[in-house]
Design a protein around this motif. Structure first.
Motif, PDB file in Angstrom:
ATOM      1  N   SER A 135       6.028  10.299   7.777  1.00 14.49           N
ATOM      2  CA  SER A 135       5.457  10.937   9.032  1.00 14.49           C
ATOM      3  C   SER A 135       6.167  11.015   9.930  1.00 14.49           C
ATOM      4  O   SER A 135       6.094  10.607  11.199  1.00 14.49           O
ATOM      5  CB  SER A 135       3.990  10.180   9.315  1.00 14.49           C
ATOM      6  OG  SER A 135       3.066  10.141   8.284  1.00 14.49           O
ATOM      7  N   ILE A 158       2.930   5.224   8.443  1.00 11.91           N
ATOM      8  CA  ILE A 158       2.381   5.597   9.752  1.00 11.91           C
ATOM      9  C   ILE A 158       2.228   4.342  10.618  1.00 11.91           C
ATOM     10  O   ILE A 158       1.613   3.278  10.047  1.00 11.91           O
ATOM     11  CB  ILE A 158       0.813   6.051   9.570  1.00 11.91           C
ATOM     12  CG1 ILE A 158       0.748   7.395   8.999  1.00 11.91           C
ATOM     13  CG2 ILE A 158       0.166   6.069  10.942  1.00 11.91           C
ATOM     14  CD1 ILE A 158       0.746   8.706   9.931  1.00 11.91           C
ATOM     15  N   GLN A 163       1.638   9.347  15.573  1.00 13.10           N
ATOM     16  CA  GLN A 163       1.845   9.846  13.987  1.00 13.10           C
ATOM     17  C   GLN A 163       0.459  10.329  13.617  1.00 13.10           C
ATOM     18  O   GLN A 163       0.313  11.383  12.936  1.00 13.10           O
ATOM     19  CB  GLN A 163       2.568   8.857  13.386  1.00 13.10           C
ATOM     20  CG  GLN A 163       3.864   8.345  13.590  1.00 13.10           C
ATOM     21  CD  GLN A 163       4.373   7.448  12.573  1.00 13.10           C
ATOM     22  OE1 GLN A 163       4.143   6.341  12.942  1.00 13.10           O
ATOM     23  NE2 GLN A 163       5.434   7.794  11.532  1.00 13.10           N
ATOM     24  N   ALA A 164      -0.313   9.416  13.661  1.00 11.96           N
ATOM     25  CA  ALA A 164      -1.889   9.479  12.947  1.00 11.96           C
ATOM     26  C   ALA A 164      -2.372  10.833  13.546  1.00 11.96           C
ATOM     27  O   ALA A 164      -2.886  11.700  13.045  1.00 11.96           O
ATOM     28  CB  ALA A 164      -2.584   8.283  13.279  1.00 11.96           C
ATOM     29  N   ILE A 175      -4.023  10.046   5.493  1.00 11.41           N
ATOM     30  CA  ILE A 175      -2.849   9.222   6.043  1.00 11.41           C
ATOM     31  C   ILE A 175      -2.726   8.023   5.653  1.00 11.41           C
ATOM     32  O   ILE A 175      -3.963   7.086   5.439  1.00 11.41           O
ATOM     33  CB  ILE A 175      -2.696   9.223   7.880  1.00 11.41           C
ATOM     34  CG1 ILE A 175      -4.255   8.503   8.130  1.00 11.41           C
ATOM     35  CG2 ILE A 175      -2.658  10.845   8.239  1.00 11.41           C
ATOM     36  CD1 ILE A 175      -3.861   8.350   9.662  1.00 11.41           C
TER      37      ILE A 175
END
Length: 330
Positions: A135, A158, A163-164, A175
């Motif tokens: 990510s 992550i 990022q998420a 994710i």
């Protein structure tokens, strides 16, 4: 009374975090995930010797350099392992793009498409595959393109909310926020502090991400990963998916008790903000020392194990290479 594992399966989709076929058969997960470290471990166990040898003989006369032949062997190996795993699970297998491509969107796209092509040649439809990408900003952009092509992705490593959020805004299918590695960082930073599982920073991070996604109706699946103890897993009961190592699957399968649901869609909805810009993403990562350090550490770790796997295959390939074939390494 049903075991903790059986109860957990009623609340979250359980995914095996392993390439070990015996473990997968024993615990009957819905899906399985792999990464370079797990692939290396599985190959070193000898469980895939027949597949390795068949692949090496198949690429020994590969046109090009020895390094290119090794790269092709690695691709064929992860697909062969994924195909065997899919014979044991009803759902999907996650197959990872080389960590060294984490900052190269174009190269990540090329590798992902090649893996999907090899799966297709093995008779595996893309609906049973998740392409796993780190990510980074570049990895997220690659996932955005792949999702539009109908190739669904698992965005891994992550460690931060930024990022998420960026993954959800890019339309990523799934994710994998890492719970235990976040705890590792905080323990190293403050060795004297102890955490109850429900209060661990990694657990709280996944809970925040899950609630944010549901409240804003992002369809991206949240799969907690990298657990250090079963308490972390139980503190995320109800999360969309949980990918669990063999040791913790074993513990949960042989422990009685009651699993209380922690995460559920409240039904509340909030407006989505404007998507993160690259500058915002990079600034948020810069401000989060834990996420920055653990992302870099994760990429380096996967690359180290990828290099070990390549060295192993290179040695074996050189030993069987046809005399008329390529004689020197690039």
């Amino acid at each position: 009374m049903a075991s903790l594992l059986e109860q957990l399966k009623q609340q979250s989709t359980v995914v095996a975090d392993t390439g070990d076929l015996d473990t997968i058969r024993r615990f009957s997960p819905q899906d399985a995930t792999t990464n370079p470290s797990l692939i290396l471990k599985a190959v070193q166990s000898g469980s895939y010797d027949a597949q390795v040898q068949a692949i090496l003989y198949g690429v020994r006369d590969h046109a090009g350099t020895l390094d290119e032949a090794v790269d092709e062997a690695c691709d064929r190996l992860v697909v062969a392992m994924g195909t065997l795993i899919l014979a044991q699970v009803p759902g999907r297998v996650s197959t990872e793009v080389n960590a060294r491509l984490s900052f190269d969107t174009a190269a990540s796209l090329a590798k992902a498409r090649r893996l999907v092509e090899l799966y297709a040649q093995a008779g595996i439809p893309r609906e049973r595959i998740l392409i796993k990408l780190a990510s980074t900003w570049e990895g997220i952009r690659a996932a955005e393109v792949l999702e539009k092509e109908g190739i669904q992705c698992n965005l891994t490593l992550i460690f931060s909310f930024a990022q998420a959020r960026a993954c959800a805004e890019a339309g990523a299918f799934l994710i994998s926020p890492f719970v235990g590695r976040i705890l590792d960082w905080y323990r190293k930073a403050d060795p004297e502090r102890s955490y109850a599982p429900a209060d661990e920073p990694g657990v709280l991070s996944v809970q925040r991400i899950y609630r944010y996604f549901r409240e804003r109706a992002y369809p991206t699946v949240v799969m907690g990963a990298s657990f250090r103890n079963s308490g972390e897993i139980l503190a995320l009961a109800g999360c969309d998916r949980l990918t669990i190592s063999p040791a913790l699957l074993e513990e949960l399968a042989h422990t009685d008790g009651t699993v209380e649901r922690v995460l559920a869609d409240s039904g509340e909805r909030a407006e989505r903000p404007a998507p993160l810009r690259e500058a915002d993403f990079r600034w948020d990562m810069n401000e989060d020392a834990m996420a920055t350090e653990k992302l870099a550490d994760g990429i380096r770790g996967f690359e180290a194990d990828q290099l070990k796997l390549e060295a192993l295959l290179r040695e074996q390939l050189a030993a069987i290479q046809a005399p008329a074939g390529r004689g020197e390494q690039a």
